[in-house]
Structure formats: structure tokens, C-alpha cells
Design an enzyme around this catalytic site. Structure first.
Site, PDB file in Angstrom:
ATOM      1  N   CYS A 144       0.832  -1.209   0.000  1.00  0.00           N
ATOM      2  CA  CYS A 144       0.000   0.000   0.000  1.00  0.00           C
ATOM      3  C   CYS A 144       0.868   1.262   0.000  1.00  0.00           C
ATOM      4  O   CYS A 144       0.639   2.188  -0.789  1.00  0.00           O
ATOM      5  CB  CYS A 144      -0.976  -0.019   1.175  1.00  0.00           C
ATOM      6  SG  CYS A 144      -0.274  -0.581   2.733  1.00  0.00           S
ATOM      7  N   TYR A 145       1.881   1.307   0.856  1.00  0.00           N
ATOM      8  CA  TYR A 145       2.757   2.493   0.853  1.00  0.00           C
ATOM      9  C   TYR A 145       3.451   2.658  -0.505  1.00  0.00           C
ATOM     10  O   TYR A 145       3.447   3.758  -1.073  1.00  0.00           O
ATOM     11  CB  TYR A 145       3.822   2.383   1.951  1.00  0.00           C
ATOM     12  CG  TYR A 145       3.370   2.686   3.365  1.00  0.00           C
ATOM     13  CD1 TYR A 145       2.837   3.922   3.708  1.00  0.00           C
ATOM     14  CD2 TYR A 145       3.522   1.744   4.380  1.00  0.00           C
ATOM     15  CE1 TYR A 145       2.463   4.210   5.013  1.00  0.00           C
ATOM     16  CE2 TYR A 145       3.145   2.022   5.689  1.00  0.00           C
ATOM     17  CZ  TYR A 145       2.618   3.257   5.999  1.00  0.00           C
ATOM     18  OH  TYR A 145       2.251   3.540   7.298  1.00  0.00           O
TER      19      TYR A 145
END
Ligand SMILES: NC(=O)c1ccc[n+]([C@@H]2O[C@H](COP(=O)([O-])OP(=O)(O)OC[C@H]3O[C@@H](n4cnc5c(N)ncnc54)[C@H](OP(=O)(O)O)[C@@H]3O)[C@@H](O)[C@H]2O)c1
Length: 327
Positions: A144-145
Site C-alpha cells: 500500500c505504501y
């Protein structure tokens, strides 16, 4: 209708996939399986949840696609089993994101659990890997990051708009669901409520993934936990090369993503979590800040950062419209 299975369906990412698959026009009701503790419990928890059965890999013989939503380490073995049975596999864990098994061992503190599979894996940042995803049998869904950081950075790197000598600071903040459902001292309610904390500065495992994808840049990645359940907001501080300002950066992103269904570049203003929660959008806003340019990148860690991007990838692998089931 295609048949798909979700392994790890009782976790946050797996449940989000079940939610999306319920509205998918080309998939039959998914096989939902989970490893250990909660089998069956989800059905009781919500009348809208598909029931979750204990893991039975024999059932994968008849499915077209498998989403693996288990923790890294365990995920590689499940992905290898599904792959061997002929399914298209999207692995949401970190197990196949790093191409080099030595880098995996250094980052995750253990040997790679299935190194022979690495040659089959495609890093599935969909907007930048579409043609490779279409022909892949195993896709490593990005973290996600990294998704929130790479979507704004890659077009700027390709267009050589950044000062190569200056670091890019990625000040990234995630809702607590990014850590999965098992509470820890850092993630339980009392630690998160009315709080905001930086963590794993300089050591977070997603740093290796970001470095792999933009090797020419030095990205200073600082993750934070937000007192929110879902959503991710990353603020990038970058120094453009001489003569390049915020307008040129915004134009570059707007052009790169003009025809993308799930990346929105704001003409004015900056995105925030409410704009993207429960959606598969990554929203990007650009502002001048003295000699630096700031980009704010917002997405839902459970959707564009996990289940939604996984569904984009699976759609492509199975020859379906990329947007199917994603509203
Ligand atoms: N959460 C996010 O925002 C996010 C974003 C991107 C990627 N991911 C990745 O997606 C994966 C799932 O994340 P999550 O947040 O959904 O985690 P989670 O809430 O902790 O759920 C983990 C799931 O994996 C199952 N599981 C646990 N140990 C297992 C094992 N040894 N073998 C097989 N299955 C096992 C669990 O089953 P039981 O319930 O039966 O124990 C549960 O269904 C992770 O690899 C994570 O890194 C998560």
C-alpha cells in the site's frame, strides 16, 4: 462466469476482496477460505459476508483465479500450490514483490520460501505493468505504501523532471487496518486513538520495494500510523530539476494518467482521505512550496492499496475489462 478463490478471506484484505467480488459481473460467488482461527465466524458476524471455509487446496483445481491474502512467508507456499494447479494467482503479500531472493532474505530476515517461483512473478503496479500483467500467471500485488509513492513518482522519473542529487521525502500516513487484524501493543485501540506516531523509520520493509522500483532515486520513507481505520495519505517533498515548477509536475502527472480509470490528478487543491475511502482511486494533488514541490497522494490502503488493485490485476489476467467489479 469465472471461478475465483480468496485464501485468507477472514483477514482485512480478504474481506475487502469478498466485498468487491460480490458486485463483480463476471465472477461466480468466490470460494472463501481461511487458515486457522476464524473459519465460519465471519458468516455469523455479518449477514452480508460469504461464509469462510477451512483451507482446502484440493478445491483450487477447478478455479480460474486465486487471490492469496495471507501473511508473507505463508503466502508464498499457498501461491505456489495454486500456481501448480493452473490458476492465475495474485499474491497480496510481500513474498514475490522483491525480484532478488537475497534482497528478500535481507529485508524479511529469512530465506525466500519459494525462490524458484520468483522468475514467474510480475510486480503488479497495474498502471505501469499492464501488458506484463495480462500475460502473467503470478502477480505480486504492490504494497500500500509503495503504491501511494510510486504512482506519483514514476512518471516524473520517466520524464527526468527531478533533481537526481536530491532525496525525495515520503511522509506517509496509514490507517490502522494496514497492519492487519491481529492487535499489537502499537496497534491496539488505546495506542492509536487520539494519537499519531511515526514507526520503523529507515527500516520499514516497504523501503526495499520502493528502492527496487525507483533505483535512481533516494527516497526517505517515513511511515506513520493514523487514528483512522482505513486510508493512506502520503506527502512527497521533492526538488525538481532547474527550471521545473509545480505546474510542470502537475502537467506531467495529468498527462501520464489522463486515460487511467483509477488515478485522478487534481487541477486545484489537494486530496484527503474522505475523498478516496472505500474507492479504488489514487488521488494526486500538487503544490509549490518554495524551491520544493509537494505532492499529496491519497488512497484507501484496503482497496487501491490491496484488494482493488488485486482485482484490477486479476481482471487483466483473466481477459476481462480491468474495471470490472470496481465501480
Ligand atoms: N491490510 C492492508 O492494508 C494490506 C495492504 C496491502 C497488502 N496487504 C497484505 O495482504 C495480506 C493480508 O493482510 P491483512 O491485513 O488482511 O492481514 P490479516 O487481517 O492479519 O489477515 C490474515 C489472513 O491470513 C490468514 N492466515 C494467517 N496465518 C496464515 C497461515 N500461516 N497460512 C495461511 N493463512 C494464514 C488469516 O486466517 P485466520 O483468520 O484463519 O487466522 C487471515 O485470513 C498480508 O500479506 C499483507 O501484508 C495488506
Amino acid at each position: 462466469m469465472k471461478r475465483v478463490a480468496v485464501l485468507g478471506a477472514s483477514g482485512y484484505a480478504g474481506r475487502e476482496l469478498l466485498r468487491l467480488l460480490r458486485g463483480h459481473p463476471r465472477f461466480a460467488a468466490p470460494l472463501a477460505m481461511s487458515a486457522r482461527r476464524d473459519s465460519g465466524a465471519e458468516a455469523a458476524a455479518s449477514p452480508f459476508e460469504s461464509s469462510v471455509a477451512p483451507l482446502d487446496l484440493e478445491q483450487l483445481r477447478d478455479v480460474d483465479g486465486v487471490f492469496v491474502c495471507a501473511p508473507h512467508g505463508a503466502a508464498a507456499e499457498l501461491a505456489a500450490e495454486a500456481f501448480a494447479r493452473g490458476a492465475a494467482v495474485v499474491d497480496l503479500s510481500a513474498d514475490f514483490r522483491l525480484r532478488d531472493s537475497a534482497r528478500y532474505a535481507a529485508t524479511y530476515g529469512r530465506p525466500h520460501p519459494a525462490p524458484a517461483m520468483l522468475e514467474h512473478a510480475v510486480y503488479g503496479l497495474t498502471e505501469h505493468a499492464r501488458s506484463r500483467v495480462r500475460t502473467a500467471r503470478l502477480v505480486a500485488n504492490p504494497g500500500c505504501y509503495p503504491t501511494s509513492i510510486l504512482l506519483p513518482l514514476l512518471p516524473l522519473v520517466d520524464a527526468a523532471l527531478l533533481d537526481a542529487g536530491a532525496p525525495v521525502v515520503a511522509d506517509a500516513k496509514s490507517g490502522i487496518s494496514g497492519a492487519g487484524k491481529a492487535p499489537t501493543e502499537r496497534t491496539h485501540y488505546g495506542s492509536v486513538h487520539e494519537n499519531c506516531q511515526a514507526y520503523d523509520v529507515g527500516t520499514h520493509r516497504h523501503g526495499a520495494e520502493i528502492a527496487q522500483e525507483v533505483p535512481a532515486l533516494r527516497v526517505v520513507f517515513v511511515p506513520h500510523l493514523l487514528p483512522a481505520f482505513r486510508g493512506m495519505l502520503t506527502t512527497l517533498y521533492l526538488r525538481p530539476r532547474d527550471g521545473v515548477g509545480a505546474d510542470a509536475i502537475r502537467s506531467c502527472l495529468a498527462e501520464a494518467y489522463a486515460h487511467e480509470p483509477f488515478v485522478k490528478v487534481y487541477v486545484n487543491g489537494l486530496p484527503h482521505l474522505h475523498a478516496v475511502q472505500h474507492t479504488n482511486f489514487c488521488a494526486l494533488g500538487v503544490a509549490a512550496a518554495g524551491e520544493l514541490v509537494v505532492i499529496v497522494s491519497a488512497l484507501d490502503n484496503l482497496v487501491k492499496g490491496a484488494a482493488g488493485q488485486a482485482l484490477q490485476n486479476m481482471n487483466l489476467m483473466l481477459g476481462l475489462p480491468e474495471t470490472a467489479g470496481l465501480g
